[in-house]
Design a protein around this motif. Structure first.
Motif, short mmCIF file in Angstrom:
data_model
loop_
_atom_site.label_atom_id
_atom_site.label_comp_id
_atom_site.label_asym_id
_atom_site.label_seq_id
_atom_site.Cartn_x
_atom_site.Cartn_y
_atom_site.Cartn_z
N LEU A 73 0.83 -1.20 0.00
CA LEU A 73 0.00 0.00 0.00
C LEU A 73 0.87 1.25 0.00
O LEU A 73 0.55 2.25 -0.64
CB LEU A 73 -0.90 -0.02 1.25
N LEU A 74 1.98 1.20 0.72
CA LEU A 74 2.84 2.37 0.87
C LEU A 74 4.26 1.92 1.16
O LEU A 74 4.48 0.94 1.86
CB LEU A 74 2.33 3.24 2.04
N GLY A 75 5.23 2.64 0.58
CA GLY A 75 6.63 2.42 0.89
C GLY A 75 7.19 3.62 1.63
O GLY A 75 6.93 4.77 1.25
N ILE A 76 7.95 3.37 2.68
CA ILE A 76 8.49 4.47 3.50
C ILE A 76 10.02 4.44 3.43
O ILE A 76 10.65 3.41 3.69
CB ILE A 76 8.03 4.34 4.96
N LEU A 77 10.59 5.59 3.07
CA LEU A 77 12.05 5.76 3.00
C LEU A 77 12.50 6.72 4.09
O LEU A 77 11.89 7.78 4.28
CB LEU A 77 12.46 6.31 1.63
N LEU A 78 13.54 6.34 4.82
CA LEU A 78 14.11 7.21 5.85
C LEU A 78 15.54 7.58 5.48
O LEU A 78 16.16 6.95 4.62
CB LEU A 78 14.10 6.51 7.22
N ASP A 79 16.06 8.58 6.14
CA ASP A 79 17.47 8.93 5.95
C ASP A 79 18.32 8.03 6.83
O ASP A 79 19.02 8.47 7.74
CB ASP A 79 17.71 10.41 6.25
N LYS A 106 3.88 3.82 -3.99
CA LYS A 106 3.47 5.08 -3.39
C LYS A 106 4.44 5.33 -2.24
O LYS A 106 4.52 4.54 -1.29
CB LYS A 106 2.04 4.97 -2.87
N LEU A 107 5.20 6.42 -2.31
CA LEU A 107 6.31 6.63 -1.38
C LEU A 107 6.02 7.74 -0.37
O LEU A 107 5.30 8.70 -0.66
CB LEU A 107 7.58 6.98 -2.15
N LEU A 108 6.61 7.58 0.80
CA LEU A 108 6.60 8.61 1.84
C LEU A 108 8.02 8.74 2.38
O LEU A 108 8.61 7.76 2.82
CB LEU A 108 5.63 8.23 2.97
N ARG A 109 8.56 9.94 2.31
CA ARG A 109 9.90 10.20 2.84
C ARG A 109 9.79 10.75 4.26
O ARG A 109 9.09 11.74 4.49
CB ARG A 109 10.63 11.20 1.93
N LEU A 110 10.45 10.10 5.20
CA LEU A 110 10.46 10.55 6.59
C LEU A 110 11.90 10.84 7.02
O LEU A 110 12.84 10.24 6.49
CB LEU A 110 9.86 9.49 7.51
N TRP A 111 12.01 11.73 8.00
CA TRP A 111 13.33 12.09 8.51
C TRP A 111 13.46 11.65 9.96
O TRP A 111 12.53 11.81 10.77
CB TRP A 111 13.55 13.60 8.39
N VAL A 112 14.60 11.11 10.29
CA VAL A 112 14.84 10.60 11.64
C VAL A 112 14.66 11.70 12.68
O VAL A 112 14.05 11.49 13.74
CB VAL A 112 16.25 9.99 11.74
N ILE A 126 1.51 9.66 8.89
CA ILE A 126 1.48 8.32 8.29
C ILE A 126 0.05 7.79 8.24
O ILE A 126 -0.40 7.26 7.22
CB ILE A 126 2.38 7.37 9.08
N GLN A 127 -0.68 7.94 9.34
CA GLN A 127 -2.04 7.39 9.41
C GLN A 127 -2.96 8.07 8.40
O GLN A 127 -3.80 7.41 7.78
CB GLN A 127 -2.59 7.54 10.83
N ALA A 128 -2.84 9.38 8.24
CA ALA A 128 -3.67 10.10 7.28
C ALA A 128 -3.42 9.61 5.85
O ALA A 128 -4.37 9.38 5.08
CB ALA A 128 -3.41 11.60 7.38
N LEU A 129 -2.14 9.43 5.51
CA LEU A 129 -1.80 8.96 4.17
C LEU A 129 -2.27 7.53 3.96
O LEU A 129 -2.80 7.18 2.90
CB LEU A 129 -0.29 9.08 3.94
#
Length: 461
Positions: A73-79, A106-112, A126-129
């Motif tokens: 459903l969603l992929g999450i990338l972090l630094d 479908k990507l979401l970029r998050l920062w530590v 995250i929950q909204a997306l």
């Protein structure tokens, strides 16, 4: 000045500065941050996978689609460390995301630092997306189900057009002779059906038999769909998962596979189709009235009528073992035993029809014209059959569903569960060999796989 004030306020109130040294070391560990975010997503009710891919570049977190477990459903990338593996900032923040999005992610970029500063804010984001993506996935799922139903309805109409042979007169003693001018193309039939063995009466080893009632011949009912009822000539068609496009060097595609995510590569492979296997479905016999005496079957003028009756049988019961189909036809024309003359004529008729006969486990199975063995995705209750009259594709689907419902199992445990699902009261040598064959085929075709602990699980292909 405003920006400077905001920075000073951030520096003064930053939560991480109040951590002790041990806590700071732990928080800065990329694996720790990924694990905390994954834990939060699980608490929202989603299944996840971490470190997706086999190359140096990996997707940190993938959220599994609740309506199709084969895609994300969603992929999450972090630094995180995965991000640092990229050679340049362009690779890191432009090239890799664009390739992944082109492959369906479908990507979401998050920062530590954002997570360390305000994890609750990140959770809400995250929950909204995920809520938006889940709703879109639900609509796609419902649309695909509606499309399948429409295809099935079209198949029913086509089959009904071929099978319209029932006489208006209810007098069974005077069957109407139907002679059509339609040409039915010759099918590819296995050599075993055309050979001498096809003329032998049906023989079943006592060890293979199970307590099953005789096939019932009931009052004539037209094989047409009732209002709101699906009577397709074939089981539900295979559902096709999202395009399984993978990079030659390992770019992760948005499916639950073990493929790599080397997003610097752009060459892709052809689309692959994936089945959604299910069951058990009820095994139903076609309701066809007696067609007359034996001489009616042998009359050349009735050849097309006999073919249409067989098509109606296949519409409900295919895939069906060859001798089982022959016995069903025998009962409709009042044959007590299969003579050489009957066997020869029956084999000749099947050869002329637009159906396929597949050799499987030293037996032959007749498939409906609209069925493809490699796309057959259900298993049915044992019904009026014995285990040797169930095709291997159907056995594999039963094993697949058993693992999906119960988790990975040892080989013998899985075979016994399969035997239970197909109504076998005893786990005899014949039963064991039958499921061993089905299991080996499923492993060879990468439908199932063997884990390191020896258990059998669903393949991730």
């Amino acid at each position: 000045m405003r920006n400077l004030k905001e920075f000073l306020d951030y520096a003064e109130n930053r939560k991480t500065l109040r951590m002790n040294k041990k806590a700071i070391t732990q928080a800065e560990n990329a694996e720790y941050v990924v694990a905390e975010i994954a834990k939060a997503i699980k608490a929202m009710g989603y299944e996840i996978s971490c470190d997706i891919g086999n190359s140096e570049f990996k997707m940190d977190i993938g959220v599994i689609n609740p309506y199709n477990s084969e895609v994300y459903l969603l992929g999450i990338l972090l630094d995180s460390e995965n991000c640092k593996e990229a050679a340049t900032a362009r690779d890191r923040f432009v090239l890799q995301p664009s390739i992944l999005q082109r492959l369906g992610w479908k990507l979401l970029r998050l920062w530590v630092l954002d997570w360390l500063d305000d994890p609750e804010l990140v959770k809400r984001k995250i929950q909204a997306l995920l809520s938006d993506e889940r709703e879109a996935a639900r609509k796609d799922f419902e649309a695909s189900q509606q499309s399948i139903k429409e295809q099935q309805a079209n198949a029913v109409r086509e089959q009904a057009a071929v099978a319209e042979l029932e006489p208006e007169d209810d007098d069974d003693s005077n069957p109407v002779i139907v002679s059509t001018q339609s040409e039915i193309s010759t099918a590819v039939i296995s050599q075993a059906v055309l050979g001498p063995s096809a003329t032998k009466p049906a023989e079943t080893d006592a060890a293979e038999k199970f307590d099953q009632p005789e096939s019932a011949v009931t009052e004539n009912i037209e094989v047409k769909p009732a209002s709101g009822e699906n009577t397709s000539a074939e089981p539900a068609e295979a559902e096709i998962a999202n395009a399984n496009i993978t990079e030659e060097a390992g770019v992760a595609e948005n499916t639950k596979t073990e493929g790599s995510t080397d997003a610097s590569r752009t060459d892709v492979q052809p689309v692959k189709r994936k089945l959604s296997r299910r069951g058990p479905k009820e095994y139903k016999l076609a309701n066809i009235k007696l067609q007359g005496e034996q001489n009616v079957f042998y009359q050349a003028a009735n050849r097309e009528m006999v073919k249409n009756v067989i098509l109606k049988l296949l519409a409900k019961e295919a895939p069906i073992e060859f001798t089982a189909l022959r016995e069903r036809v025998m009962k409709l024309w009042s044959f007590n035993k299969a003579s050489q003359k009957f066997n020869n004529l029956f084999t000749e008729i099947i050869t002329e029809m637009n159906v396929s006969v597949v050799h499987d486990r030293d037996k032959d199975f007749v498939w409906n014209v609209q069925q493809e063995p490699e796309l057959y995705n259900i298993y049915r209750e044992i019904g009026e059959r014995n285990l040797q009259q169930v095709c291997t594709e159907e056995l594999i689907n039963g094993l697949y569903v058993a693992i999906r419902e119960n988790g990975s199992m040892q080989r013998e445990e899985l075979a016994r569960e399969g035997a239970r699902r197909f109504g076998c009261s005893k786990f005899t040598k014949v039963v064991e060999e039958t499921f061993a064959y089905a299991l080996d085929k499923a492993l060879n075709e990468d439908i199932l796989r063997v884990l390191n602990n020896g258990k059998i699980a669903i393949s991730r292909r």
